[in-house]
Design an enzyme around this catalytic site. Structure first.
Site, PDB file in Angstrom:
ATOM      1  N   ASP A   8       9.485 -42.650  45.725  1.00  0.00           N
ATOM      2  CA  ASP A   8       9.677 -43.944  46.152  1.00  0.00           C
ATOM      3  C   ASP A   8       9.539 -45.068  45.534  1.00  0.00           C
ATOM      4  OD1 ASP A   8      10.424 -44.824  48.457  1.00  0.00           O
ATOM      5  OD2 ASP A   8       7.869 -45.374  48.836  1.00  0.00           O
ATOM      6  N   SER A 119      15.506 -43.822  46.749  1.00  0.00           N
ATOM      7  CA  SER A 119      15.174 -45.401  47.188  1.00  0.00           C
ATOM      8  C   SER A 119      16.468 -44.945  47.931  1.00  0.00           C
ATOM      9  CB  SER A 119      15.301 -46.088  46.584  1.00  0.00           C
ATOM     10  OG  SER A 119      14.657 -47.139  47.338  1.00  0.00           O
ATOM     11  N   ASN A 120      15.479 -46.114  48.877  1.00  0.00           N
ATOM     12  CA  ASN A 120      16.341 -46.984  50.594  1.00  0.00           C
ATOM     13  C   ASN A 120      17.088 -48.310  49.234  1.00  0.00           C
ATOM     14  OD1 ASN A 120      16.322 -45.041  52.302  1.00  0.00           O
ATOM     15  ND2 ASN A 120      15.076 -46.735  52.970  1.00  0.00           N
TER      16      ASN A 120
HETATM   17  C1  LAC Z   1      12.039 -46.908  49.327  1.00  0.00           C
HETATM   18  C2  LAC Z   1      11.553 -47.635  49.727  1.00  0.00           C
HETATM   19  C3  LAC Z   1      12.203 -48.154  51.263  1.00  0.00           C
HETATM   20  O1  LAC Z   1      13.196 -46.055  49.376  1.00  0.00           O
HETATM   21  O2  LAC Z   1      10.376 -47.506  50.294  1.00  0.00           O
HETATM   22  O3  LAC Z   1      11.815 -47.215  47.969  1.00  0.00           O
END
Ligand code: LAC
Length: 226
Positions: A8, A119-120
């Site tokens: 993440d 990641s988002n």
């Molecule tokens: C990510 C965040 C939202 O996906 O933590 O990197």
């Protein structure tokens, strides 16, 4: 056997608290740490709201709108130039001090483990952030929720990794400091490692992390033993 590590980004590799918010203490009672935490929480809320509504907007749009909302809520009068500057600073969020050393240690393992990012954040943004921090060399792939047009912890986002790698979910370990992300990954059968640098309280969620470490440098210990 773990064959791939999925990282993440926000609060796991980069420290949102390193962003400087132009902050006038006479305008608000909140301190900059609380402001950044509220800003991040609002980004998550908006991203989940969109996903529940089957809609999608890039994470940077969400981050900008969440910043406007959060600063307004706490009485900070940010000009559009200040907002643009904060959004620019968001391209350069600094790494946590243990990240680079931890990634080097993982690279030194005898058996090759693939490292990738999930990641988002949208792809071009994450590419920029990662190369501004000069850590792109450690990762084989950067995968973004943008491709699923949904946000983590939606299962479809974790499944994106399967399209790119010939690895089953149980051979992949998600490394995240966000317990909601750990829950999402466990929900689809991944192994999970919670990086809890600040001794945060655990959540009351059914899905518990398989491993808990206070630093990325400790992950290697699991992989040496397998
Ligand atoms: C990510 C965040 C939202 O996906 O933590 O990197």
């Amino acid at each position: 056997v773990i064959r791939g590590l999925i990282f993440d980004v926000f609060n796991t590799l980069v420290d949102l608290q390193s962003i400087e918010i132009p902050y006038d203490s006479s305008e608000t009672t909140i301190n900059s740490q609380e402001l950044i935490a509220s800003w991040y929480a609002k980004q998550l809320e908006y991203s989940w709201l969109l996903t529940l509504m089957n809609r999608y907007e890039p994470f940077s749009h969400i981050a900008r709108n969440a910043l406007i909302y959060t600063s307004r809520t706490f009485g900070l009068k940010l000009s559009s130039e200040q907002i643009a500057n904060i959004m620019y600073a968001r391209l350069n969020i600094g790494l946590f001090p243990d990240v680079e050393e931890g990634l080097v240690k993982l690279q030194e393992l005898d058996h090759k483990i693939s490292l990738c990012i999930l990641s988002n954040g949208e792809k071009h943004y994450i590419n920029t952030l990662i190369s501004n921090n000069d850590i792109q060399k450690y990762f084989d792939q950067i995968i973004s929720a943008e491709e699923a047009k949904k946000y983590k912890p939606s299962p479809e986002v974790y499944f994106l990794v399967l399209r790119k790698k010939k690895i089953t979910l149980s051979e992949l370990m998600l490394v995240s400091s966000n317990l909601w992300d750990i829950a999402g990954a466990k929900n689809v059968g991944m192994v999970t490692c919670w990086i809890n640098r600040k001794s945060s309280a655990t959540e009351e969620l059914e899905f518990k992390p398989d491993y808990v470490f206070s630093s990325i440098t400790d992950i290697k210990s699991i992989l040496i033993r397998q």
